[in-house]
Every structure is written in structure tokens, then in C-alpha cells.
Design an enzyme around this catalytic site. Sequence first.
Site, PDB file in Angstrom:
ATOM      1  CG  ASP A 248      40.216  38.025  55.217  1.00  0.00           C
ATOM      2  OD1 ASP A 248      39.434  37.983  56.171  1.00  0.00           O
ATOM      3  OD2 ASP A 248      41.391  37.626  55.282  1.00  0.00           O
TER       4      ASP A 248
ATOM      5  CB  CYS B  29      31.597  21.225  23.797  1.00  0.00           C
ATOM      6  SG  CYS B  29      30.060  20.662  23.063  1.00  0.00           S
TER       7      CYS B  29
ATOM      8  CG  ASP C 176      45.168  36.126  53.505  1.00  0.00           C
ATOM      9  OD1 ASP C 176      44.051  36.103  54.061  1.00  0.00           O
ATOM     10  OD2 ASP C 176      46.224  36.327  54.118  1.00  0.00           O
TER      11      ASP C 176
END
Length: 832
Positions: free
Chosen positions: A430, A18, A626
Site C-alpha cells: 500500500d 486438532c 496499514d
Amino acid sequence: MANKSIVQETFPVLGMSCASCSARVEKTLNHQSGVQKATVNYASAMATVEYDTRDCSPEALQQAVQNAGYDLLIKQDEDTPDELEQAHDKKYRALKFRTTWAIVLSAPIMVIGMFFMDMPYANLIMWLLSTPVVFWLGRSFFTSAWKQLKHGTANMDTLVANSTGIAYLFSLFNMLFPGFWLERGIHPHVYFEAASVIIAFILLGRLLEEKAKGNTSSAIKKLMGLQPKTVTVIDGSSSEKIVPIGQIRPGDIILVKPGERIAVDGTVTEGSSYVDESMLSGEPVAVAKQKDAKVFAGTINQKGSFRFSAEKVGTDTLLAKIIHMVQDAQGSKAPVQQLVDKIAGIFVPVIIGIAVLSFIAWMLLDGQSGFTHGLLALVTVLIIACPCALGLATPTAIMVGIGKGAERGILIKDAESLETAKKIDTVVLDKTGTVTEGKPVVGDLIWETQTAETGNIFYSLEKLSEHPLAEAVVRHLQDTRSVSIDNFESITGRGVKGESNGKAYYAGNRKLLEENRIAVSRSLSDEAARLTADAQTVIWFADSENALAIAGITDQIKPTSIQAVSELQAAGIEVCMLTGDNEATAREIARKAGILHYKAGVLPQDKAAFISDLQKNGRKVAMVGDGINDSAALAQADLSIAMGGGSDIAMDVAKMTIISSDLTKIPEALKLSRLTVRTIRQNLFWAFIYNIIGVPVAAGVLYPINGFLLNPMIAGAAMAFSSVSVVTNSLRLKRKKIESAESPAIDPAGQPDNKVEPSTEKIMRKEFKVEGMMCNHCRMHVEKALNSMEGVHATVTLNPPVATVEFPEGEKTLDELQAAVTAKAGDYTLKE
């Protein structure tokens, strides 16, 4: 790090369960002699340590971490990533097995406990089924809690082990010795179902978390996959030899065939081709490569074939640097689950303290019934303080929120990104493939003289061309008929020419027409100037005497981009656009999309640096991209969003993915994150309020007032109710609306009805002839120098060598412009 004895190394950490585990390992490392700085990334299970080799060693660090109950992997080779992946897969399979069986065994226990308590042997059956759940399938909680106890700390595992262990042992005592309570007038209840269901719930949460963590390294693996495993080397006798990429050395001559990926960075020595460098620049148009041109690892050769000399190999290549940048920037910030672990560190000792104090108080104050009431209060406090609601508060809201996002075409990688998204005040876009379609198309086709025959010839000529822009013309004229072209010739840097029915035809740039003394009409020349000003690339088509047509090639703005930008700005979020394209195109796209801030000519490393600068100014930045070239910037950003139509690598680095590549989904994603985080906070609030009220009542504070002492069974019911209330609150998210009230109407042409009209503002514009430019690099230097001046927007062309300069804030003198060019670009001369 000026001191050469100080080094920085990254080590895998084993055994963390954790966020508080990673905090403990980090604290342990930072306390070691010679360590300058140590950070532990829980998401990737990696420790980055900066230490002085004179006072510290990897072995000393490993020993310290082992003493803290974890392990550090200090001996690493090329097989280490695979070994770590195998270890993760093994851990995931084991966790999946334990979770599945915990659910299978807990289901009948829960049914019996709730509906068939009075059936024969009910307690015995529940005991038989719950024992393996608690002590076999849930053993990791107890071993982890014991480890934490040895080091004087507590975490979520401590809560689970305490509550389930006490509930199980108390139930076992009640089953074996029911007379103890019956003699004192109390019915002996069992809580086997509580113990086993809690274990099953928490294991399910851990399984989901482990699956999400397993995807963190896939982006790096895919980036590494861009490099081919083998290459074709030309040896001294000019024969071809296929060798592993690891054997490549600077100076080796490498052959690249059509469609192959380039293995290392180098310079072309022979041949020519077009290379897809979108992974570096993000721009859709392939780049022409001839002798002496630079080529880069990971880029894709198109139709031609060439040889190049290797210059940068291994970790020195541009691709390797991008991988390194992603590894450096990618990391887990404070996830929302960590809040639970931090509170657990205080919560657990407090609850145990309250339980023990309750027992002591009853023993001291109640005389004859003190032990009975004290033991009852102790057990009731520990049962009512069970962390079921606490454990469900985050995962249920996340599961509903992520599911809601998926319904709307928004894929969210983890809870951390949901919490981060609500803080975003700046969105960086972008250009190519994000604001625009990312695919060259013919925006305008203007004919001076058009016949069916000329259309067929233009189509057939461009069909033979290897140039990427020619494909846009071919797609646009696909309904025309293909005709035979004779004596076809590709003219480097100019275009193509061929003959049809004995007559010569040309397709290419203006320079091609000028060199062949082809006449251009005034009207066609004016139209070409208009298309250039509109950020379109012009292809000329001509016969041997006259220009017949021009085609304007553009990358169209997506219909939804304008609306998305408007919605983000209305929400008080600043929008910026980055692109590797030239200044004129960037300015025009930004104007049409309504974007106020943009930067042109940006390389991948510049994008990450731009975002870093914004963060240094206190901005919370979301990056939307992208391409592979965006991966370092995506990893650097506070929130990374990939467009689904882009590269897999961008999507793997990103915390969110927009499946449809529709920018209007970004305002939706930000709204969804705000709603989900609000729900998580509400859940945690109610989970703790429940404990704050329930624990004192369980301890018996009401007994002196009205004689009320909470029964452990009611405590179990209250615990169950708290869990139900948390889940119900999370399910409310499903009914929330996150989509925009209305989308812009789209006309038949596919353009939104709120299309930006051309600016009517009058801006002073002048043209200057530029002397001394020899190549595109010269042009870029001059353009960059002019645009560095305050109140100047400049576009520079190589053929003809002209600088078109706009002065929105007042005209600059020729001397001022020349001074800027000389200082920042070099020996170039401007003339009016």
C-alpha cells in the site's frame, strides 16, 4: 448459485481439538445428501456449508456432526458471538488450570525419577503425583483417543494416550509386583515421570495454540466497533432524538456533530465539513463534504457539523461489506502442525501393530522366555515411540522463531504465516503509510516576496483553516508568530481569505487567485508546475495584488522504502504498489522507490480483487498495509503484513506486524520464516528417524544377532534424548543472522545516500484541453480512459481542465485518444 433452493450458511463447530478433527467434520458434512460443498476452518472453528434446502436441513447437518462426536450450533442470534467468546474463554481458563497443575506436579516427579530413585517410597510418591496428572489433568487425551477409536481414526491424542497410558500401567504393575521381573533376572523400572512430563508438555502446547486462536475474531469485532451504537435523528418537528442504530431506516435524517463517527451510508442534505475517509481510501487527507455529497459508515467527521439522509443501513453499508469481505477471506490455510496430525493417523496404528507383532513373535520364537521378552518388547516399543519429540518439533522452533522476530521488531501471529512466508514470490505494498510516511508535510516552500510579517500572516491564516493540508503548513511554520486575522472566510473548493492591518490575504488553490485577479510571476508559475510534476499539491499564498509564495504539500517516501524494495527484488520477489491516489502521484512515488509495477485509483474491494487475480496466476502474494481500507486485501493475501504505525484492525487481520513501520523488516521476516520452517522440518525429520531406528531395536531385531534387547529404561532415556536434541536444534535459530549486511547511510537531512535521481530519459509529452468535465468524477473517468491505452500515461486536472499525456512507447494521435475517451468515459472532447 442460480438455483434458489441452494443456500450457503456458516455454523460454529464445537468439540474440535486438532486439525484432523476439522478434517473429519468436513468429510462428514460433505457426505450428507444435498450438500454441494462444505469447508471447515479449524482456526475459527466455523463450518461453511452450501446445500440444497430440498434435500438437506441444518438439523440434519447437526445430527450428522453429533454422530461423528462433535456438535454444530445451528440456532444463532445476535448474542451468539458473545456466547461463543464466553465458551472459548471458559475452555482457555480450564486448559490454563490443567497445564499449570500438570507442570507443578510433574516437576517433583521428574526430579525424583532422575536423581532420587533410591530414596524411600520414591515409587509410591511418583505414583501418587502422576496419577492425577495422567487421569485427571490429562483425561481429555484419553476421551479424545476413545472417540477417535470409535470412528476408526487416530490423531495426536491417540499417540499421547497410548504412550502415557502404557507407561503408567506398566510402571504401576512394576511397583505392585516387582517380584514378577526379579524372578526373571530383570530389574523392575517405573516410568511415572515419562507419563506425567509428556502430559505437561503437550498441554502447554495446546494452551499456546488456544491463545493464538482466540485472537482470530478480534479484527471483526473492531471493525464492527467502528459503527456507533446510537445516532442523533432529526424527526418531523426538527427536534433531535437519540436512537439505537438498529432503528435507523432509509430516508431518516441524521445529525453528525464534530468528531462523531458516521453511522450509515447516505447523502448530505444540509451543512458542510471535512470527513476522514482513510478507512476506505487509505489516503491521509480528509475529504470535503457539502450538500449532495456521499458519506459512509465508520468514517469520522472532523470540525464541522452536517445532516444527511440515510440510504444504506445494516448489512448494505460499505463498512458492512468490508466486514463481510474480511470474514470471507480470513481463514486458516494448512498449518504446519497439521503435518504431525496427518502422519499420526498412519504412525499410531503402525506403532501399535509393531508392538503387538513383537509380542507375538517373541511368544512363538522364544519358547520359555517368550512371554517375558515379548511383554518387555511390547512396552519398550510403545515407550520409545512416545510422541514427545514429535510434539516438541513444531512448537519449540516456532517459539524461538517468533521470539527472534520480536527481538527484531517483527510480530508473528502463528506458525502458519511462517510456513507461508517462505513461499512468497510477490509483495504488494500500500502506498500511504507503508511506502510513504502517511502524513502530509511541506516538501517545498518557495517565496516570491518574503518578510517576517508575510510569514506570520500565512501561518495565522492557515491556522484558522479547517482544511487538512493547512495543518501541514501550520506545522512547517510553527516557529513564526501568530497575528490577528480579521474578516476570516473559508471559500469552499478554493481556500481561505482574511485581512491583516486592513489588507486582504489569500491561501488556497490557483483558481482562488484567478477569480480575484491576482498576478502570478513567471518564476512562481514555473516552480508550481515543477512541484505538480513532482506529485506535490500546491497551496498559493497571496495578497490582494500578487502571489507571494507557494507551498508544495507531499507525502514523503520513508528512507528505508528504497532499500527494502531493492532487497526484495534482489531476492527474486516482484514488488507492486497499490494506491487510491491519482496516476501522477502514484507514478512518481513508484519511480522514486524503484517499484516497477503500480496501480492508481484503487478502492478497498479493488485491492482484494487485484491480489486474487495474482493468486489465480499462481503467485504467492504478501500484502503490506496499514489502514482499515487494507483489511480485506490483507485477509485475501497468502501472507498479510501490517505496519505498526497503522490501524489496530489491519494489525489484527495481519499474520505479521512490523512494529517500527520499517519496510526493511519485510526481507528480514521472509528470511526468518525460511530458517524457522527449515528448523521445523529438521526437527520432524530427526523425530521420525529416531523412531524408525529406535522402534525395530526396541522390538528386538538385534537379539538374534548379538543378544541385545533394549531395556525400557534405556528406551525412556533415548526418548528424553530425542526431545533434548529437538529443543537444542530449535535453539540454534537464536544465533542465526536475519538482518541485512548493511543499511543505507542516512544523511543529516534524513534521506538515504542511494536516493533515486530524476529520470533523464526523454519522453514525448503533450497537453490537451478537455471539454465537458464538471466534477472530480468526470476528471477520474477521463484519466482512467486515457490510462487504459497501451503505452500512455495520463494525468488530468479539473482546474484548468487539461490532460497531460506522456507517450513512453511512441505518440498516439488525437483521434486515437478521443476514441478511447468516448468509448470508456463518455461525452468529453479533447482539443490540442
